[in-house]
Every structure is written in C-alpha cells, then in structure tokens.
Design a protein around this motif. Sequence first.
Motif, PDB file in Angstrom:
ATOM      1  N   ALA A  72      12.271  22.272  42.352  1.00 42.81           N
ATOM      2  CA  ALA A  72      11.086  23.127  42.399  1.00 42.81           C
ATOM      3  C   ALA A  72      10.583  23.234  43.831  1.00 42.81           C
ATOM      4  N   GLY A  73      10.080  24.388  44.184  1.00 40.46           N
ATOM      5  CA  GLY A  73       9.541  24.585  45.530  1.00 40.46           C
ATOM      6  C   GLY A  73       8.392  23.644  45.841  1.00 40.46           C
TER       7      GLY A  73
ATOM      8  N   VAL B  44      12.604  27.273  50.224  1.00 38.40           N
ATOM      9  CA  VAL B  44      11.784  27.570  49.048  1.00 38.40           C
ATOM     10  C   VAL B  44      11.644  29.079  48.914  1.00 38.40           C
ATOM     11  N   GLY B  45      11.200  29.505  47.727  1.00 39.47           N
ATOM     12  CA  GLY B  45      10.950  30.927  47.493  1.00 39.47           C
ATOM     13  C   GLY B  45       9.889  31.455  48.439  1.00 39.47           C
TER      14      GLY B  45
ATOM     15  N   PHE C  13       1.853  30.446  47.203  1.00 42.22           N
ATOM     16  CA  PHE C  13       1.961  29.483  46.098  1.00 42.22           C
ATOM     17  C   PHE C  13       2.100  30.185  44.752  1.00 42.22           C
ATOM     18  N   ASP C  14       2.836  31.275  44.734  1.00 37.45           N
ATOM     19  CA  ASP C  14       3.083  32.039  43.513  1.00 37.45           C
ATOM     20  C   ASP C  14       4.052  31.247  42.630  1.00 37.45           C
ATOM     21  N   SER C  15       3.576  30.798  41.472  1.00 33.58           N
ATOM     22  CA  SER C  15       4.397  29.940  40.612  1.00 33.58           C
ATOM     23  C   SER C  15       5.613  30.654  40.031  1.00 33.58           C
ATOM     24  N   THR C  16       5.645  31.980  40.067  1.00 29.65           N
ATOM     25  CA  THR C  16       6.825  32.690  39.577  1.00 29.65           C
ATOM     26  C   THR C  16       7.983  32.595  40.570  1.00 29.65           C
TER      27      THR C  16
ATOM     28  N   GLY D 271      13.310  25.739  44.852  1.00 33.99           N
ATOM     29  CA  GLY D 271      13.727  25.175  46.116  1.00 33.99           C
ATOM     30  C   GLY D 271      15.190  24.790  46.080  1.00 33.99           C
ATOM     31  N   VAL D 272      15.794  24.716  47.246  1.00 35.23           N
ATOM     32  CA  VAL D 272      17.178  24.284  47.395  1.00 35.23           C
ATOM     33  C   VAL D 272      17.223  23.241  48.494  1.00 35.23           C
ATOM     34  N   VAL D 273      17.898  22.146  48.204  1.00 35.42           N
ATOM     35  CA  VAL D 273      18.082  21.070  49.180  1.00 35.42           C
ATOM     36  C   VAL D 273      19.539  21.066  49.579  1.00 35.42           C
TER      37      VAL D 273
END
Length: 72
Positions: free
Chosen positions: A10-11, A55-56, A63-66, A70-72
């Motif tokens: 998650a972002g 992150v998106g 901080f838009d939850s839609t 995230g990518v690590v």
Amino acid sequence: MIAPNHIATAGHCIYIKDENSNTAEWCDYIVVTPANRSAYPSQPYGMALSQTVEVGSYWYDSFDSTDDWGVV
C-alpha cells in the motif's frame, strides 16, 4: 511479489500521512523478509533492504485512497 525484484504494497506504507498536520513523509527504508512469522521470527529466505520505492501519483499529491498503492 509481483516480479523477481518488486513487491506490491500500500502507498500509505511507503509515503506516510500525518493525520494531524495533513503532511506526509517517505519511509526511511523497508526491510523485506519473505515468509517471516512474527510469532516465531525467522528469515527462511533471507532479507533485503529496499533500494527504490514508488507510490500512486494521486496518493502522493492528495492522499487519494483510490490510488493507494506502492511498489518496493
């Protein structure tokens, strides 16, 4: 894992929002430990430290939850 060197998350785990001030900061680092069990800590497949994160863009901007990915 979504690729040999990439993990989806998650972002909000990477770019962390402070609810009180409505600001955010990047995490310092991420430790990846595949198959770790918190009840019996172990590292059966070793561990790795993150090198880059993403992150998106809408999560980053507002901080838009839609767009909370995230990518690590």
